[in-house]
Design an enzyme around this catalytic site. Structure first.
Site, short mmCIF file in Angstrom:
data_model
loop_
_atom_site.label_atom_id
_atom_site.label_comp_id
_atom_site.label_asym_id
_atom_site.label_seq_id
_atom_site.Cartn_x
_atom_site.Cartn_y
_atom_site.Cartn_z
CE LYS A 248 -4.39 -1.79 0.22
NZ LYS A 248 -5.00 -2.03 1.05
CD GLN A 308 -2.05 -8.88 9.55
OE1 GLN A 308 -3.27 -9.23 9.93
NE2 GLN A 308 -1.52 -7.27 9.13
CG ASP A 343 -2.35 -5.17 2.55
OD1 ASP A 343 -3.53 -5.37 1.97
OD2 ASP A 343 -1.83 -4.06 3.18
CG ASP A 379 -2.75 -6.60 14.01
OD1 ASP A 379 -2.32 -5.11 14.49
OD2 ASP A 379 -3.08 -6.91 13.37
CG ASN A 380 -6.79 -7.29 13.74
OD1 ASN A 380 -8.26 -6.59 15.02
ND2 ASN A 380 -6.38 -7.17 12.39
CD GLU A 408 -5.82 -4.25 17.78
OE1 GLU A 408 -5.99 -2.84 16.62
OE2 GLU A 408 -5.96 -5.12 16.58
CE LYS A 521 -2.10 0.99 9.76
NZ LYS A 521 -3.22 0.09 9.87
CE1 TYR A 522 -0.93 1.75 4.70
CE2 TYR A 522 -2.56 3.72 6.00
CZ TYR A 522 -2.53 2.48 5.81
OH TYR A 522 -3.32 1.78 6.36
#
Lengths: 661, 661
Positions: A248, A308, A343, A379-380, A408, A521-522
């Site tokens: 991204k 992930q 992604d 995360d998640n 999270e 983040k990007y």
């Protein structure tokens, strides 16, 4: 028929417990655990109740006596001095000796006393049979005298002798005791599990030079600044290689420019996956130095574990069986139709090879634990199966009992609670979106008094890299200060994502969005930490207050204080020893000065209604003389939107001068 | 690792349940049982949840689909048409077909739809493999068309076809389903267990001639009078031979005169014990005629089971091992020092021969069940061990599922609740001593909304032979009427001890005592049932209202209605179908006229705020036109201290005349 119908005691209603013992209650090392239960039998005989407790790795039970506190409820407590797992349960029986003694005290008739003395002699002789050595001899002698004493006054004194009773109670008849069939588990963590202040930052944005990718060396140089604000956990977003396939671009655009750095959560590339370091951040040696330098400053490093994969993560080729494949042979990317996250490849936990997948994911934790990391922000977790977490966390904590895992899971309440039950040490909360007096009062009442208080340890964040809440977008500096005060004083664990927080970053990517414009983040960001409007000094004062006041720690009480202004939230906190008391008043309106009267519960604060007392604002060092329950506050969001009062009780010395402790 | 880590669904928070399934919930035949649970999995896949249920004696489970009602809560229901024991539990799984369909509906991209159709074809083909015959053929055909359809509109229509979806759902993939590990028990009783009106009287006082010992024949003659008042259970104090040794005299004096009849609870003499009839009452044939005559009048006979012995009970000689012996060899009488009950020998449940004792006590119930008795009022069950009751009741209900047992445990709350949990059908309550508006509101809110509502069926008594409460001693006729109305309309089960009640017997043995002067427990009484001030006609009206209004039955709702006068208690009850609504207003002050405004919840009563409605007093036949929420009541204890209103909703016929239903 039961095996022995003579076990007459009922034990029920044991508290604390989580789902009948299916899950552990959580405590920290050094705590004492108070256990209550309803214990009763038929008739009016006297019971003996014992709280049984042990470390899970020690087969031997300890026992402490429980005492009746009314309405058939009994209470006992035991200590959990060390981290690890413990168990407790309860045993109780109708105690023939205690029943006899209880009745004996009430008898008046001489004939009755004589018969009762014979009965008692038999009970004591039976106790003697269970004793050895001197105890046995002394009990036998007591039994003999009970049977032989004729004088009523002498008999009464003999029968009710306290020392003899204590001796007899050491050898009770427990043949017909009831043992509660469940052993209730306890997870005992270190103190940081319940009381911690987190600072999240992107090491790649830590370079002193704008436009240059930061490194662990840069991040190490940032640590004194973080320590200066008083944080004790530094949490880094993922530090692994970042995927290049479908990377991204800035502001989450679908197509990345060649120089775009990508999202750290798109984990894995040719250089490696979850066990590798992003080459531009540095080497394992540099990472180790970063961790060591943090430790020297009193800070522990927390890593992000996000299960992930980017499409070019090495797992995708090495273990295609861990992913779902579409009929066209391609790997199924993450989606929530109509949204697609091309992604990101999620793991398929319904794979036939789920066992190998579980092992590998556990190994990711174990790998970083091997590099000295003991705190993980996961995360998640709510998108991976609950049985996996229960297994993985249990195993990890067996291997490293000092591990802390922050869940999270910004998701539905029952899912968040289940994750906490099955082993996560701390949990993100809805605090981020709770703004009004009513919302905050209800939510923190639920957190501190609801069933979750036994297993759900909240960690409150005013912002995260994913969430720039509306309150911060529109409320200006006053809102940032208020939200920080609330997080830091309502909750044992809290954290901020910086430097975005202390530098008041507040512009969303677009109106109505909670995403940051130009999110780290990007892309790389360059932060001017020396800016005059930085909240860093304010944050340092708040963290110092947390450190210096036991009332603000995880085991301080929390009581909301009535105020006559709906924009003023007030609450009192008192530490377990009742030596330290804090009153916080926050103006929730970031735009206007608000004032009002607060109505304190003086008894709870250990104050005398007739004596004035001093409240000392730890934010501004101002002191106010207060008196009685109702007191006035006025808070200006343009200056400091809150009072963080330490209560100074009046003390007089021998010359009757007035001092404050 | 678990056996299969792919069982991703969590099931928790199942309601109703008692102590995690340790005890049964109670219902009556014909009920539908609504079950709720939290069911959820990781991620956003769609679940299928099934409520599983069966009769305990039928191994085969039925299943009904549960529906999501928000916040991860699911609800389903099943019927319990017959008396006996049932079980229920829950199974749930992540449903691949439903998840696919849910996602398909939301997809927009043509490529996505094409790939999704292929995925769906595979899922449907798998369902076909689990099907047989036509179903299989139809599923295979659907799968083939899903894979082959190119036109997007046609594909969308095909994929979302409702009939095909229903067919596929009949063959779900349940390999990874979660089964809740507990089966929750249900005891289903007959309706009388939850809705009954009891009348207690001493047959020995039923003779038409003063001073003559009454008989079953006399008692039989009394039955039309009882039926005329509308009672459906007649409960007799113990009808066994009465001990002569240490018999108590009139007014509970220690020494009986030769003609004193003794207490029926001092059971057992030379003529026999718990399985014998008192010779002066009559023969088994006469008893059988009494029972048959009652049945013909719609009344069931309840017997008293009091497990204790007079000193001359045959058990004492035949089974000395069932009693405790004192060191002097005598049998231990009942005592609670300094009180002694020398006319009563309790059984010793800690006897080595406890098994034989349990068997014999069970046989007492079985004996009377053999004589057609199915309702037992159990005396002081809280002085016998809980495990005994659990075993005895379970066995008795296996043998006679229609048995009803009323627990006479006027004792501590947790003891009362435990007895209810372990099997007693009904329980005496604290109603007898709850008099003020606050007391009654709190107590009945607890009874109808607390956890006990699943297992504790209250039976409310304004008086018993043991208890003449202060309210009746000092309140006069108005108090008797008010207490009866309260018992009969707040509670599904209620009872009175007569004729003392309807004849307003109110003098205690001594001031401050709750015992009756000249209590029937120790002497014969002669009652003038024809007295003009008898409450019998009033009681008949109240019982008729109970019979005619489903709102007053056990499953009618109960909501307290705010009033502006603390002496006026008002509550509304509505039946399950919402066709029948009752409003009760009671003046709790027996001495003064009280008036005030009641504030109804019109919506709950099915009333329109804009339409007047009629309330019809079933006690006096008076009718009032009411309008809106606030309405006025005035109640005179010297006349009738209560309104028992049936709400008559306004109806209009085709000519627009006003009628009331």
């Amino acid at each position: 028929m039961p095996a022995d119908g003579r076990a007459r005691v009922v034990i029920e209603g044991i508290a604390p417990q989580v789902d009948g013992g299916r899950f552990a209650i959580k405590r920290v090392a050094g705590d004492r655990i108070e256990v209550e239960a309803d214990c009763f039998a038929d008739g009016h005989d006297t019971l003996a109740c014992r709280l049984r407790h042990r470390r899970e790795d020690d087969a031997k039970w300890g026992e402490t006596a429980m005492v009746a506190i009314g309405n058939d409820r009994w209470r006992g407590e035991f200590a959990v001095p060390d981290i690890g797992r413990y168990r407790y349960t309860i045993a109780a029986w109708v105690d023939a000796f205690l029943s006899w003694r209880h009745d004996f005290e009430r008898r008046v008739d001489a004939d009755d006393l004589r018969v009762a003395a014979q009965v008692g002699a038999e009970i004591v002789a039976n106790a003697a049979r269970r004793a050895r050595g001197d105890d046995r001899k002394r009990l036998l002698e007591w039994a003999r005298r009970l049977a032989a004493t004729a004088d009523m006054d002498a008999l009464r004194e003999l029968a009710l002798d306290e020392a003899a009773a204590a001796l007899a109670q050491r050898y009770p008849d427990r043949r017909f005791e009831t043992k509660y069939p469940v052993e209730f588990p306890v997870v005992v963590d270190r103190r940081l599990a319940a009381f911690s202040s987190w600072y999240e930052f992107f090491p790649r944005s830590a370079s002193p030079y704008e436009g240059v990718h930061g490194t662990f060396v840069d991040a190490e140089a940032r640590l004194p600044y973080v320590a200066g604000m008083g944080f004790d956990v530094v949490y880094l977003p993922p530090i692994h290689p970042i995927g290049r396939v479908r990377r991204k671009g800035r502001n989450n655009t679908l197509v990345a420019e060649p120089d775009d750095v990508g999202s750290p959560w798109a984990i894995g590339a040719a250089e490696g996956g979850h066990k590798a370091l992003h080459p531009e951040l540095g080497t394992f040696d540099e990472f180790a130095r970063f961790v060591a330098r943090a430790r020297a400053l009193g800070i522990e490093v927390a890593l992000d574990v996000a299960f992930q994969c980017a499409p070019d993560h090495p797992y995708v080729d090495a273990h295609p069986e861990w992913f779902r494949h579409r009929p066209d042979g391609s790997v199924q990317y993450a989606e929530n139709p109509p949204k697609k996250y091309q992604d990101i490849y999620p793991f398929s936990f319904e794979s036939d090879e789920w066992r190998a997948l579980w092992e590998e994911l556990h190994d990711v934790f174990a790998f970083w634990a091997g590099h000295g990391i003991r705190i993980f922000r996961v995360d998640n977790p709510h998108t991976k199966p609950f049985p996996f977490w229960e297994w993985a966390i249990a195993r990890l904590k067996r291997e490293h009992p000092d591990v802390i895992l922050l869940s999270e899971a910004f998701t539905r309440p029952k899912v968040m609670h289940r994750l906490a039950k099955l082993g996560f040490t701390q949990s993100y909360t809805y605090f981020t979106w709770r703004n009004t007096k009513r919302e905050l009062t209800e939510y923190f009442t639920e957190l501190t008094q609801g069933p979750g208080r036994e297993y759900f340890r909240p960690n409150c964040w005013p912002n995260t890299p994913d969430i720039l809440p509306e309150a911060l977008q529109i409320g200006g500096r006053g809102a940032f200060m208020a939200r920080l005060i609330l997080a830091a004083t309502l909750c044992g664990n809290y954290g901020i994502y910086g430097p975005a927080f202390e530098l008041l970053e507040h512009v969303p990517r677009e109106p109505g969005s909670e995403e940051y414009l130009n999110s780290e983040k990007y892309e790389l960001r360059h932060w001017d930490l020396e800016r005059g409007d930085s909240l860093a000094p304010f944050i340092a004062r708040v963290n110092a207050a947390r450190r210096d006041n036991a009332a603000l720690s995880h085991d301080g009480s929390l009581t909301f204080v009535p105020t006559d202004n709906d924009e003023i939230l007030c609450y009192a906190r008192v530490d377990a020893t009742r030596a330290n008391a804090i009153i916080v008043a926050v103006n929730l309106d970031p735009h206007h000065v608000q004032s009002g009267w607060v109505s304190l519960d003086l008894g709870e604060l250990g104050l005398d209604a007739d004596q004035p007392f001093q409240v000392h604002d730890l934010l501004t060092d101002a002191r106010y003389a207060w008196h009685g329950s109702r007191n006035f506050v006025m808070l200006d969001p343009a200056r400091v939107p809150a009072h963080l009062f330490r209560v100074r009780r009046q003390m007089r010395d021998e010359h009757d001068f007035v001092y404050f402790e």
